[in-house]
Structures are given as C-alpha cells and as structure tokens.
Design an enzyme around this catalytic site. Structure first.
Site, mmCIF file in Angstrom:
data_model
loop_
_atom_site.group_PDB
_atom_site.id
_atom_site.type_symbol
_atom_site.label_atom_id
_atom_site.label_comp_id
_atom_site.label_asym_id
_atom_site.label_seq_id
_atom_site.Cartn_x
_atom_site.Cartn_y
_atom_site.Cartn_z
ATOM 1 N N ASP A 108 -48.900 -4.679 -17.602
ATOM 2 C CA ASP A 108 -49.416 -5.325 -18.814
ATOM 3 C C ASP A 108 -48.660 -4.885 -20.054
ATOM 4 O O ASP A 108 -48.629 -5.608 -21.060
ATOM 5 C CB ASP A 108 -50.893 -4.977 -19.025
ATOM 6 C CG ASP A 108 -51.784 -5.490 -17.909
ATOM 7 O OD1 ASP A 108 -51.258 -6.113 -16.970
ATOM 8 O OD2 ASP A 108 -53.007 -5.258 -17.987
ATOM 9 N N ASP A 196 -49.141 -9.695 -24.115
ATOM 10 C CA ASP A 196 -49.168 -8.659 -23.085
ATOM 11 C C ASP A 196 -47.989 -8.960 -22.162
ATOM 12 O O ASP A 196 -47.688 -10.132 -21.875
ATOM 13 C CB ASP A 196 -50.469 -8.720 -22.278
ATOM 14 C CG ASP A 196 -51.657 -8.064 -22.984
ATOM 15 O OD1 ASP A 196 -51.541 -7.731 -24.181
ATOM 16 O OD2 ASP A 196 -52.696 -7.897 -22.332
ATOM 17 N N CYS A 351 -49.855 -6.031 -10.760
ATOM 18 C CA CYS A 351 -50.339 -5.412 -12.002
ATOM 19 C C CYS A 351 -50.064 -3.903 -12.036
ATOM 20 O O CYS A 351 -49.703 -3.361 -13.084
ATOM 21 C CB CYS A 351 -51.838 -5.566 -12.135
ATOM 22 S SG CYS A 351 -52.458 -7.239 -12.171
HETATM 23 N N1 ABU Z 1 -54.407 -9.091 -14.669
HETATM 24 C C1 ABU Z 1 -54.503 -10.258 -13.873
HETATM 25 C C2 ABU Z 1 -55.926 -10.778 -13.871
HETATM 26 C C3 ABU Z 1 -55.988 -12.227 -13.709
HETATM 27 C C4 ABU Z 1 -57.298 -12.725 -13.193
HETATM 28 O O1 ABU Z 1 -58.358 -12.133 -13.466
HETATM 29 O O2 ABU Z 1 -57.309 -13.730 -12.469
#
Ligand code: ABU
Length: 367
Positions: A108, A196, A351
C-alpha cells in the site's frame, strides 16, 4: 561491492527480492473519514479500535514468517520492515488521530518502478507515518545501489476538505454506494493529490491506476507527471461499493493475461488498450469463503490477491481452492501459501509484499 538492488517494471517477471510485512503492534485505528468509508456497514470492525489481540498478531507473524521462509527457499531475498510504535498518535498541524495502523501491508505504501521506490501519499490519517517502518530498508538500498532512487510523493494535509461528508453517514446502504461509485463520487475529494501505492499496477511502460476511495484524479495526475516516460491510465470498477486498492480486482498474471473480479468488471470503454494488443481479461474464480475473517477490512476477493513469482508460477492462499484450480487450468504452477489468518492485518499475498527486484527491463506491451 555496489550492484543493482532495486529493479522491477511489472507484476510478473521473475521475482528475486521482496519486502514482506510484519504484524507487530498492529492496531485497529480509531474512526476517521477515509477508513470508515471502507468498513462495510455490517462489519464487526465498526466502532472498534485499539491494539489487535496479541494471539492474532502472533499467528499473523507466524504465517508471514513462513511465507518469507518459503520465498527464501525458492531463492528470493526477503527483507522485513522495522516496526515503529504504532500505538503512538499521528498528529500534524492539520489533524490528530489516536493511533497508527502497522507495517502490514507494504504494497500500500511502496511503489517500485524500475530503479525507483516511491513512498505514496497515503489517504488515511492513521497511515501518514507508515513510511517510517520502511526507512531503514530504503536507506540500506540507497547505500548498496548507486542507481536507486528513493522518492516521496508530497505528504498530504488530510484536513476534512479531503473527504466528502456524505460518506460519514452511519447508514448509506450498498445500493447508494454502488450508484456513487458508478458516478465516480468517492470519499476522497480533489483537494490535493492522494494515492495509495496498491492502486497502481505496473505493465512496463504503462501504469494502470485505480481511481477510487484511496486514489483521486489529482493523485493519478501527480503520478503521470512524476513518471514522464510512462503512459498512465486511470481505471475504475463500478461494481465495487468499497473501492480501495486494485489488487483484489485486476490481477495481471503474465504478458497477455489478466484476472478480473467478476463483480468489478473493467468497463468496456476502458478495455481498448488491452483488446487492441490481444490481452485476455478473464473472470477470476469465486472465493472459497463467504465472509472475510474476523476484524478484517478486506473483502473475500483477497482470493485473487496472488503473488506472481514468474510468468509460470504463482503463490495462491492455501484455502482458496477455486482460485488455485483456475490458475492450474491457466497453465500456472501453484505454490500454496497459508495466510488467511493474516488477512485482517491488511490483505493477502500481493498486499503483504512489495517488490524490490524482478528480472527484466521496461517493455512496451501496448504499442
Ligand atoms: N487491499 C485490497 C483490498 C481489496 C478488497 O477489499 O477487495
């Protein structure tokens, strides 16, 4: 001996060096505008804040450590952030919030483009200082690699002017949210550039950037001016009522192939560059779970938040059996990684990592 440490131009070239986040001292931050807009109205997270329970931190760290060891066993150098004290408030002349977030997930915060790592502006107040967790590593790369460019996007002020007050209501309802996101009316305003790093996907000369809650049009324009040798494309996914971060929505696997979340399809008028160059955009498999784990911000679509190790090999979360099956059919070797108990700390396999080095150069896939 000085050498090239930082180099990564896309999401799929052979991965040689990566940062894997840590769950240490991770907090659920207090309410604030952009964060609240992302928390589903029926979520167990509403109204809660404070340090996450130690047993969940320990379990998440166990999984992250195992993932790091697995990557190392496959010849990937893995670095880890140095956690700051996330219980400290974040205070600037413009805002105050009572705690920070953590150092999961690095994707992020850090955007690697070629020999540059760019610290994103971020759009949550609780994440304003998150770059500090990565500074020891970035300083080390600066010492090791004479060509490494350490860049920081302008820190935003994050006053109330950055957020649409309409999103502060307790009950908005999914129908209204979908109408707003279809109209590109997101929680963030155009007061100043915001982005981000996880809203950006790298396709060599082309950067594809999601316009949504965490990245505004000024943020995308800032990225365009910052990378003048790239083509920067703004995309949005109207089927997503909580649009943050592109990596559970649009997942390139190798040149010519992208998975797209079937509930968040790329609109027809934004497909031209892919179609003209014979790229296939296929619907991702359904997630294996009906709901996210407890105290998790993310959706069940972390199923498609995979880490590509090279154009033939992909890490998929172990319980995501439908996604693994689809990868197999698409001709990818699947490496199963257990991570679900770490999802609550900010996301999945993509992520929780940030690229440092992938083999390869800047190619033009969309001439
Ligand atoms: N950081 C990715 C989250 C995306 C989602 O909640 O679908």
């Amino acid at each position: 001996m000085q050498k090239t440490v930082v180099n990564s131009w896309n999401e799929w070239d052979p991965l040689k060096h990566v940062i894997v986040g840590r769950a240490d001292d991770c907090h659920i931050p207090p309410e604030e505008p952009a964060l609240d807009a992302k928390v589903p109205e029926d979520s167990d997270m509403r109204g809660q804040w404070g340090r996450r329970p130690q047993e969940t931190i320990d379990r998440a760290n166990e999984l992250l450590d195992n993932f790091a060891a697995l990557l190392e066993s496959r010849g990937v150098r893995v670095d880890r952030p140095t956690p700051i004290d996330h219980s400290l408030p974040a205070t600037t002349p413009d805002f105050h919030t009572d705690s920070q977030f953590g150092c999961m997930p690095p994707r992020d915060v850090l955007l690697t483009v070629g020999s540059e790592i760019l610290e994103a502006t971020m759009s949550y107040r609780c994440r304003w200082f998150e770059y500090l967790n990565y500074r020891p590593l970035l300083q080390q790369y600066f010492n090791e690699d004479p060509n490494f460019r350490h860049e920081c996007a302008p820190k935003p002020r994050l006053t109330d002017a950055d957020y649409h007050p309409d999103y502060l209501s307790e009950k908005i309802g999914v129908e209204k949210r979908l109408k707003w996101t279809a109209e590109k009316f997101f929680v963030t305003t155009e007061e100043e550039p915001l982005f981000d790093a996880a809203d950006v996907l790298r396709f060599g000369r082309d950067l594809v950037v999601q316009h949504g809650f965490t990245t505004n049009l000024k943020g995308i324009e800032w990225i365009r001016r910052h990378f003048p040798d790239h083509r920067v494309h703004a995309v949005n996914f109207p089927g997503d009522p909580y649009p943050i971060h592109i990596d559970a929505t649009f997942t390139p696997l190798r040149p010519g192939l992208i998975l797209n979340n079937p509930q968040r399809r790329l609109p027809e008028d934004q497909r031209e560059m892919f179609e003209k160059n014979d790229w296939q955009i296929v619907d991702a498999a359904q997630p294996a779970h009906n709901a996210p784990p407890p105290l998790c911000y993310s959706s069940t679509w972390l199923s498609m938040n995979v880490l590509v190790l090279d154009p033939k090999t992909v890490c998929v979360e172990k319980s995501e059996v439908y996604q693994a099956e689809q990868m197999d059919k698409l001709g990818m070797e699947v490496v199963e990684v257990e991570l679900r108990d770490a999802y609550a700390f900010g996301g999945g396999l993509h992520c929780c990592t940030a690229d440092v080095y992938r083999e390869g150069t800047c190619e033009d896939f969309f001439p």
